[in-house]
Design a protein around this motif. Structure first.
Motif, mmCIF file in Angstrom:
data_model
loop_
_atom_site.group_PDB
_atom_site.id
_atom_site.type_symbol
_atom_site.label_atom_id
_atom_site.label_comp_id
_atom_site.label_asym_id
_atom_site.label_seq_id
_atom_site.Cartn_x
_atom_site.Cartn_y
_atom_site.Cartn_z
ATOM 1 N N MET A 110 -7.198 14.237 -0.451
ATOM 2 C CA MET A 110 -7.353 13.669 -1.536
ATOM 3 C C MET A 110 -6.378 12.709 -1.635
ATOM 4 S SD MET A 110 -8.289 16.188 -3.639
ATOM 5 C CE MET A 110 -9.804 17.730 -4.236
ATOM 6 N N VAL A 111 -5.005 12.925 -0.898
ATOM 7 C CA VAL A 111 -4.449 11.605 -1.495
ATOM 8 C C VAL A 111 -4.402 10.228 -0.076
ATOM 9 C CG1 VAL A 111 -1.995 10.690 -1.014
ATOM 10 C CG2 VAL A 111 -2.352 12.965 -2.232
ATOM 11 N N VAL A 112 -4.970 10.528 0.885
ATOM 12 C CA VAL A 112 -5.061 9.253 2.175
ATOM 13 C C VAL A 112 -6.187 8.893 1.773
ATOM 14 C CG1 VAL A 112 -5.046 9.583 4.493
ATOM 15 C CG2 VAL A 112 -3.461 11.068 3.715
ATOM 16 N N THR A 113 -6.920 9.480 1.187
ATOM 17 C CA THR A 113 -8.494 8.882 1.102
ATOM 18 C C THR A 113 -8.584 8.423 -0.030
ATOM 19 O OG1 THR A 113 -10.382 11.347 1.644
ATOM 20 C CG2 THR A 113 -11.053 9.547 0.440
ATOM 21 N N SER A 114 -8.202 8.603 -0.855
ATOM 22 C CA SER A 114 -7.604 7.293 -2.076
ATOM 23 C C SER A 114 -6.560 6.467 -2.073
ATOM 24 C CB SER A 114 -6.602 8.511 -2.785
ATOM 25 O OG SER A 114 -7.548 9.244 -4.070
ATOM 26 N N TYR A 115 -5.714 7.098 -1.025
ATOM 27 C CA TYR A 115 -5.036 5.797 -0.580
ATOM 28 C C TYR A 115 -5.738 4.539 0.166
ATOM 29 C CZ TYR A 115 -2.932 3.618 3.613
ATOM 30 O OH TYR A 115 -2.298 2.515 5.379
ATOM 31 N N PHE A 116 -6.597 5.298 1.094
ATOM 32 C CA PHE A 116 -7.382 4.390 1.896
ATOM 33 C C PHE A 116 -8.138 3.272 0.506
ATOM 34 C CE2 PHE A 116 -8.724 3.847 6.455
ATOM 35 C CZ PHE A 116 -10.244 3.634 5.919
ATOM 36 N N GLY A 117 -8.689 3.856 -0.121
ATOM 37 C CA GLY A 117 -9.787 3.273 -0.865
ATOM 38 C C GLY A 117 -8.731 2.100 -0.889
ATOM 39 N N VAL A 118 -7.606 2.235 -1.609
ATOM 40 C CA VAL A 118 -6.438 1.050 -2.743
ATOM 41 C C VAL A 118 -6.406 0.096 -1.338
ATOM 42 C CG1 VAL A 118 -4.461 0.728 -2.842
ATOM 43 C CG2 VAL A 118 -5.930 3.077 -4.097
ATOM 44 N N MET A 119 -6.244 0.834 -0.266
ATOM 45 C CA MET A 119 -5.939 0.035 0.618
ATOM 46 C C MET A 119 -7.296 -1.128 1.010
ATOM 47 S SD MET A 119 -6.880 -0.790 4.073
ATOM 48 C CE MET A 119 -7.215 0.739 5.043
ATOM 49 N N LEU A 120 -8.210 -0.418 0.938
ATOM 50 C CA LEU A 120 -9.427 -1.741 1.702
ATOM 51 C C LEU A 120 -9.463 -2.763 -0.087
ATOM 52 C CD1 LEU A 120 -12.288 0.798 2.496
ATOM 53 C CD2 LEU A 120 -11.029 -0.721 3.679
ATOM 54 N N LEU A 121 -9.308 -2.310 -1.245
ATOM 55 C CA LEU A 121 -9.055 -3.234 -2.901
ATOM 56 C C LEU A 121 -7.534 -3.900 -2.154
ATOM 57 C CD1 LEU A 121 -10.566 -3.535 -5.114
ATOM 58 C CD2 LEU A 121 -8.630 -2.058 -6.214
ATOM 59 N N SER A 122 -6.444 -3.400 -2.318
ATOM 60 C CA SER A 122 -5.403 -4.365 -2.138
ATOM 61 C C SER A 122 -5.663 -5.843 -1.212
ATOM 62 C CB SER A 122 -4.301 -3.424 -2.175
ATOM 63 O OG SER A 122 -4.244 -3.068 -0.726
ATOM 64 N N THR A 123 -6.216 -5.401 0.087
ATOM 65 C CA THR A 123 -5.975 -5.692 1.083
ATOM 66 C C THR A 123 -7.080 -7.683 0.667
ATOM 67 O OG1 THR A 123 -7.339 -5.422 2.166
ATOM 68 C CG2 THR A 123 -4.898 -4.873 2.751
ATOM 69 N N LEU A 124 -8.220 -7.388 -0.253
ATOM 70 C CA LEU A 124 -8.790 -8.618 -0.683
ATOM 71 C C LEU A 124 -7.742 -9.595 -1.415
ATOM 72 C CD1 LEU A 124 -11.757 -5.804 -1.721
ATOM 73 C CD2 LEU A 124 -11.938 -7.699 0.188
ATOM 74 N N PHE A 125 -6.839 -9.260 -1.752
ATOM 75 C CA PHE A 125 -6.159 -9.951 -2.504
ATOM 76 C C PHE A 125 -4.691 -10.749 -2.057
ATOM 77 C CE2 PHE A 125 -8.693 -7.375 -5.637
ATOM 78 C CZ PHE A 125 -9.461 -8.269 -5.776
ATOM 79 N N TYR A 126 -4.214 -10.051 -0.903
ATOM 80 C CA TYR A 126 -2.867 -10.374 -0.321
ATOM 81 C C TYR A 126 -3.119 -10.478 1.537
ATOM 82 C CZ TYR A 126 -1.138 -5.754 1.551
ATOM 83 O OH TYR A 126 -0.623 -5.157 2.424
ATOM 84 N N PRO A 127 -2.570 -11.073 2.114
ATOM 85 C CA PRO A 127 -3.010 -11.770 3.609
ATOM 86 C C PRO A 127 -2.426 -9.652 4.201
ATOM 87 C CG PRO A 127 -1.189 -12.866 2.435
ATOM 88 C CD PRO A 127 -1.443 -12.314 1.491
ATOM 89 N N GLY A 128 -1.755 -9.575 3.752
ATOM 90 C CA GLY A 128 -1.339 -7.989 4.702
ATOM 91 C C GLY A 128 -0.668 -8.010 5.965
ATOM 92 N N MET A 129 -1.310 -6.696 6.800
ATOM 93 C CA MET A 129 -1.231 -6.922 8.052
ATOM 94 C C MET A 129 0.805 -6.989 8.821
ATOM 95 S SD MET A 129 -4.875 -7.965 9.568
ATOM 96 C CE MET A 129 -3.929 -7.605 11.455
ATOM 97 N N GLY A 130 1.358 -7.189 7.970
ATOM 98 C CA GLY A 130 2.774 -6.757 8.528
ATOM 99 C C GLY A 130 2.807 -5.215 8.480
ATOM 100 N N GLU A 131 4.238 -5.493 8.669
ATOM 101 C CA GLU A 131 5.105 -4.661 9.526
ATOM 102 C C GLU A 131 4.879 -3.029 8.032
ATOM 103 O OE1 GLU A 131 6.573 -7.473 9.347
ATOM 104 O OE2 GLU A 131 7.735 -7.297 11.501
ATOM 105 N N LEU A 132 4.329 -2.800 6.867
ATOM 106 C CA LEU A 132 4.889 -1.384 6.166
ATOM 107 C C LEU A 132 3.730 -1.968 5.849
ATOM 108 C CD1 LEU A 132 7.990 -3.419 3.241
ATOM 109 C CD2 LEU A 132 7.919 -0.621 4.383
#
Length: 416
Positions: A358-380
């Motif tokens: 449940m946590v990981v699936t929700s995070y996965f959706g957040v990841m897809l959303l947040s990467t639409l607004f920043y370059p992403g793909m850094g170490e963190l």
């Protein structure tokens, strides 16, 4: 020894650059990464064959991503080698959690480290904004909350998007509390208050739309998943499939109409926020122009020589990636993420992993959303994604006396 070294490495991630600055030495996480990769690979080939197959499959996709991303720049010689090396280091931060997290206990402890890092990120941003903490590198902008003395700032994290994902994971983990009992105890109530206060203080300092929207979106997804898991197995499967298709379709529409979305959000945060939105619209226009001219391969070596890495500053991970390496590269990353999502959802059929899923699936959706607004793909970014992916690469706990359970039977296990 390996897992303890991994915990130390993971906890260092947002702080290592500060330590490197004051010690005038190479960042500790960069020194430890090769050791963890080597020890992790040795352990992988000595361990469970099914786990080895899954991890190797992810590593192959990662190599394809690295290969296609810089395919246009093979004629640049030393510059090409440098590009490959820089991204290989970043992708290693995805591989390390896969290699080091070998069971559910490891995963849970790593997730608690995510919680501590998320809290530290928010608190540090607030302290910097209040001029109570000085860091070697600070990013200030005019206040977006109408209080001139509290400037928009960032703390130990290199980007708002990375902190958005860590903080969303933190909030989700502390709501679900996987692996814990007596969740209404004073200790866990206090923890939730600490996270809530840290989040509010972080918002005051960060003044980031990405952080706010990501956490709220994660909470909505978590509520939706809890609601779905109360249904019968057949209805649950149908609902998850339907919402997954709708989610990826919505993400695609958001990507295509990102300019319109940015314009709509530009009114939030005052005049400077509108200027930031205008700058991003210009970035998107440049990215789409590169993609339209060379859809399969992205920017050419000639473009790189003329304009440098201007496309790497595009505040949309997908447009940035397609500009850099073409649609082929974006498709490889999409294949990697889709494979992760399918395997994560398969874990929902494993009794001991339902809260984590449940946590990981929700995070996965957040990841897809947040990467639409920043370059992403850094170490963190890669470290957190690698941690989430690790949940799919080890078998659940088995009571004593039961036969060894193959990964091939994960999907056939009973649901909660």
């Amino acid at each position: 020894m390996l897992i303890k070294l991994f915990y130390f490495w993971f906890a260092l991630l947002p702080f290592s650059w500060i330590i490197a600055h004051f010690s005038n030495f190479t960042a500790l996480d960069k020194l430890l990464a090769p050791v963890l990769l080597l020890l992790g690979l040795i352990g992988l080939f000595r361990g469970n064959s099914e786990r080895m197959k899954r991890v190797i499959f992810f590593l192959i996709l990662l190599y394809l991503l690295l290969f296609f991303k810089h395919l246009s720049f093979t004629g640049l010689g030393a510059e090409y080698i440098n590009l490959m090396w820089v991204d290989a280091v970043k992708f290693g931060y995805f591989a390390i959690p896969l290699l080091c997290i070998k069971n559910l206990n490891h995963f849970r402890r790593t997730s608690w480290l995510v919680v501590l890092i998320g809290i530290a990120g928010c608190i540090s941003a607030f302290l910097v904004a209040m001029d109570l903490l000085t860091l070697p590198k600070e990013r200030f902008e005019i206040s977006r909350i109408g209080v001139e003395s509290i400037q928009k700032s960032i703390g130990i994290f290199p980007s708002y998007g990375d902190l958005a994902q860590f903080m969303a994971y933190t909030v989700l983990w502390c709501i679900v509390l996987p692996g814990t009992h007596l969740t209404k105890s004073t200790k866990y109530k206090l923890l939730r208050w600490v996270v809530a206060i840290s989040f509010v203080l972080g918002l005051i300092g960060l003044q980031s739309r990405n952080v706010l929207i990501s956490v709220l979106f994660g909470l909505v997804l978590l509520w939706l998943l809890k609601y779905i898991h109360k249904k019968s197995p057949s209805k649950r499967t149908t609902a998850i499939t339907l919402f997954s298709i709708l989610g990826f379709f919505a993400a695609g529409l958001t990507l295509v109409f990102s300019s319109n979305l940015i314009q709509g959000l530009s009114s939030i945060g005052g005049g400077l926020a509108a200027q930031t939105a205008d700058a991003r619209l210009g970035q998107y226009a440049m990215g789409w122009d590169i993609i339209s001219n060379s859809p399969l391969m992205g920017a050419s070596s000639e473009f790189l020589k003329l304009s440098g890495f201007s496309f790497d500053h595009i505040h949309n991970m997908w447009i940035r990636l397609a500009s850099h390496g073409g649609i082929l590269t974006a498709m490889v990353l999409a294949a990697l993420l889709i494979r992760i999502f399918i395997l994560v959802r398969a874990m929902a059929y494993v009794d001991q992993k339902v809260p984590e899923v449940m946590v990981v699936t929700s995070y996965f959706g957040v990841m897809l959303l947040s990467t639409l607004f920043y370059p992403g793909m850094g170490e963190l970014y890669w470290a957190l994604l690698g941690t989430a992916t690790a949940l799919t690469c080890f078998a659940p706990y088995k009571p004593p006396g039961r036969k060894k359970q193959s990964y091939r039977h994960f999907d056939a296990q009973k649901k909660v």
